[in-house]
Scaffold this active site. Structure first.
Site, PDB file in Angstrom:
ATOM      1  N   ASP A 252     -15.835  19.443  53.180  1.00  0.00           N
ATOM      2  CA  ASP A 252     -14.707  20.336  52.940  1.00  0.00           C
ATOM      3  C   ASP A 252     -14.822  21.591  53.806  1.00  0.00           C
ATOM      4  O   ASP A 252     -15.900  22.171  53.927  1.00  0.00           O
ATOM      5  CB  ASP A 252     -14.750  20.730  51.458  1.00  0.00           C
ATOM      6  N   GLU A 340     -13.616  17.807  57.549  1.00  0.00           N
ATOM      7  CA  GLU A 340     -12.277  18.350  57.354  1.00  0.00           C
ATOM      8  C   GLU A 340     -12.263  19.671  58.113  1.00  0.00           C
ATOM      9  O   GLU A 340     -12.738  20.691  57.620  1.00  0.00           O
ATOM     10  CB  GLU A 340     -11.968  18.589  55.877  1.00  0.00           C
TER      11      GLU A 340
HETATM   12  C1  BGC Z   1      -9.537  21.087  50.252  1.00  0.00           C
HETATM   13  C2  BGC Z   1      -8.566  21.775  49.386  1.00  0.00           C
HETATM   14  C3  BGC Z   1      -9.266  22.970  48.774  1.00  0.00           C
HETATM   15  C4  BGC Z   1      -9.882  23.863  49.852  1.00  0.00           C
HETATM   16  C5  BGC Z   1     -10.887  24.794  49.271  1.00  0.00           C
HETATM   17  C6  BGC Z   1      -9.698  22.123  51.334  1.00  0.00           C
HETATM   18  O1  BGC Z   1     -10.103  21.717  52.450  1.00  0.00           O
HETATM   19  O2  BGC Z   1      -9.090  19.876  50.775  1.00  0.00           O
HETATM   20  O3  BGC Z   1      -8.029  20.952  48.409  1.00  0.00           O
HETATM   21  O4  BGC Z   1      -8.340  23.737  48.077  1.00  0.00           O
HETATM   22  O5  BGC Z   1     -10.539  23.112  50.798  1.00  0.00           O
HETATM   23  O6  BGC Z   1     -12.021  24.109  48.885  1.00  0.00           O
END
Ligand code: BGC
Length: 621
Positions: A252, A340
């Site tokens: 993340d 991500e």
């Molecule tokens: C996740 C989100 C989240 C954010 C904070 C993002 O990359 O996919 O759903 O709100 O990170 O953790």
């Protein structure tokens, strides 16, 4: 405004949805159509590692299936329905967070990285899920949230209880405030969810004290990634889940973690999508295509890192190199990391997938590309070029839990952007058009070499819920922007499994944590199962053919002669027939060249060829 109803049985029926070979009648072909001599991407070979070609299905645990009747999905609910995914034909699942969490950001606020939240079950339930996935030959990827924890994490609670300058505070980003009495935030950084990225605490003596950084919600304090204990802790968390048998991690906010020295002011508003405005117009209005960003023109990489001094700093790569060593220590088959990272331009994004770092990084440029053939052709070429430059596969994706589903996005005019969600007060998408295009978009994506991610419910053609009442919204974005940004709840509504059943078969309760729109009834799994032309059967056919033909590892060359409104390429590999892919985005039906045998079509084919907004896969002999 009402959305047009979608009839799953008639208008979208494809003549051939299993990889049966159907010959199109009377296709005379166009003599000028020919495969380009230029190969855009050379295939990876038949023994390529699993993740180079895998189709990975994202499960959002709150919304997949509920076993205990609280209206919220859970791990036993997932385990009980995993055979849906082996029938679908995916290779792996990625589970959004199910760890102990106060759920301030739907689990992306983790209080204990080594346990399961009671809402979702127990560690034993996680083990059972992994074991069942193994039986079904599905690999399991879990979410890792390293940029921030929950404010209820033991470390943060200890930091609050400790004094300024203490070792406990040093694990997070505490700073003195600006202004004469420290009454102003340390810098101008804004939270992705709206409002300042700093919150001031009250010290033990009752006085207003230091500020801490949270790029997201105040309940998500950012870790200090310069601290060795933070690095050691996350390597230990990786091992904890690897030892339990997981096959990898989706990381993340992988472009966060490291902040620029001195925490200089930002020059840009903080967003995750690089997509600050919702421009364009409703489907019936004219959209000035010149207003829409060119995906190739992402600006200067150095400017970007200076403008947002908390994203994509060079120091993040050292962290991922260390993680790669941990994963490699587990031997074969490869355990993987998927970034991500909302990073532009592509030349910066692929740095995350150099051979000694992560394995995959979501291709968000592809996700954000408007439904226009030249744009799609261009992003496919540039993505493959960028990924090839570091020897990585491209990782295609169209939907996830943070963006409006592609079925809904494509129900607007090409180039219309909805980065902040849709409410009943907004222009509504054309649901039937969106589904028609979404099926074509998915068929295009699944024919591309590389890995691909699917988001739960897209195999049903599920649209966003665009008329949720505001009082049920749970995305912190909505509250923190005073409703200026609608947020992501629309794509997170619980899945329909059984038409006509309470909560559409989601679980024993009548109500679900976000209400399901009435229209979800006809998207239910059981209504599409075995139904000719249903979106579920289309996905099954695409995935079966993709596997049979090893499309994930093929070479790719473009086909010339179709003009500007058509994306056309050949996916080729030794030892099998060439697959011709024709995605027609224009208004005129196009013909396939002679010698083609259609394997799958995303929608009904016209007598004379491939109609508007339709993608065809055909053997090209
Ligand atoms: C996740 C989100 C989240 C954010 C904070 C993002 O990359 O996919 O759903 O709100 O990170 O953790």
């Amino acid at each position: 405004m009402t959305q047009s109803a979608v009839d799953l049985t008639t208008p979208l029926t494809a003549p051939s949805i299993r990889p049966l070979i159907a010959r199109l009648p009377d296709l005379s072909g166009d003599a000028t159509v020919r495969e380009s001599a230029v190969v855009t991407h050379h295939g990876a070979g038949p023994d390529a590692a699993w993740w180079r070609q895998a189709v990975i299905y994202q499960i959002y645990p709150r919304s997949w299936a509920d076993s205990d009747g609280d209206g919220i999905g859970d791990l036993p609910g997932i385990t009980a329905r995993l055979d849906h995914l082996s029938r679908l034909g995916v290779d792996a699942i990625w589970l959004s967070p199910f760890y102990t969490s106060p759920q301030a950001d739907a689990g992306y606020d983790v209080a204990d990285y080594r346990d399961v939240d009671p809402l979702f079950g127990t560690l034993g339930d996680a083990d059972a899920l992994i074991a069942r996935a193994r039986e079904l030959d599905l690999r399991v990827i879990v979410d890792l949230v390293p940029n921030h924890s929950s404010d209820e994490h033991a470390w943060f609670q200890a930091a609050l209880a400790a004094a300024p300058g203490s070792a406990e505070r040093d694990l997070y980003m505490f700073r003195e405030g600006a202004g004469d009495a420290g009454e102003l935030p340390p810098n101008n950084w804004q939270s992705v969810f709206g409002g300042p990225a700093w919150t001031r605490i009250t010290e033990g003596d009752g006085q207003a004290g230091q500020w801490y950084l949270h790029l997201f919600d105040p309940k998500q304090p950012d870790f200090n990634w310069e601290h060795p204990a933070v690095r050691a802790e996350f390597e230990s968390v990786l091992r904890f889940w690897l030892d339990r048998g997981v096959d990898g991690f989706r990381v993340d906010v992988a472009h966060g973690l490291i902040k620029a020295d001195g925490l200089p002011d930002a020059q840009e508003r903080t967003t995750m999508l690089g997509d600050t405005v919702s421009d364009g117009a409703a489907v019936s209005d004219d959209v000035d295509v010149d207003d829409v960003d060119d995906v190739d023109d992402a600006g200067d990489a150095d400017d970007h890192r200076v403008d947002t001094p908390y994203w994509d700093q060079d120091g993040v790569h050292e962290v991922y190199r260390a993680w790669r060593r941990v994963l490699d220590g587990y031997g074969a088959p490869d355990r993987i990391l998927c970034a991500e990272a909302w990073v532009e331009p592509q030349s910066r994004a692929v740095l995350y997938v150099r051979p000694d770092e992560m394995h995959q990084a979501f291709n968000f440029d592809f996700l954000q590309t408007p439904w226009r053939a030249p744009d799609l052709t261009s992003v496919i070429k540039s993505s493959l070029r960028a990924a090839d430059s570091v020897g990585a596969p491209s990782t295609w994706v169209l939907s996830n839990h943070d963006v409006v589903r592609h079925t809904t996005r494509l129900g607007y005019a090409p180039g219309y952007r909805v980065p902040n969600g849709i409410s009943a007060d907004d222009a509504q998408p054309d649901e039937a058009l969106g589904l028609h295009r979404a099926r074509a978009a998915t068929a295009l994506m699944l024919a591309l070499p590389g890995s691909a991610y699917l988001y739960q419910g897209e195999e049903l053609g599920l649209p966003d819920s665009t008329d949720l009442p505001h009082h049920v919204r749970q995305d912190p974005t909505f509250g923190r922007t005073d409703g200026q940004e609608i947020g992501r709840d629309g794509c997170r509504v619980p899945l329909p499994w059984v038409g006509g059943a309470p909560s559409l078969g989601f679980g024993p309760a009548e109500a679900t944590w976000l209400p399901q729109p009435a229209s979800y009834d006809h998207y239910a799994v059981d209504r599409q199962e075995g139904a000719t032309g249903s979106t579920l059967e289309l996905y099954r056919s695409l995935l079966a053919a993709r596997r049979d033909l090893s499309l994930g590892t093929g070479s790719l060359s473009f086909v010339e002669g179709y003009g500007n409104d058509v994306v056309t390429f050949v996916n080729d590999a030794e030892g099998r027939d060439r697959l011709l892919v024709v995605a027609n985005l224009g208004e005129t039906t196009v013909m396939l060249p002679p010698g083609c045998e259609v394997i799958v079509a995303s929608g009904p084919l016209a007598e004379a060829g491939v109609p508007t907004d339709t993608t065809v896969w055909a053997r090209w002999l």
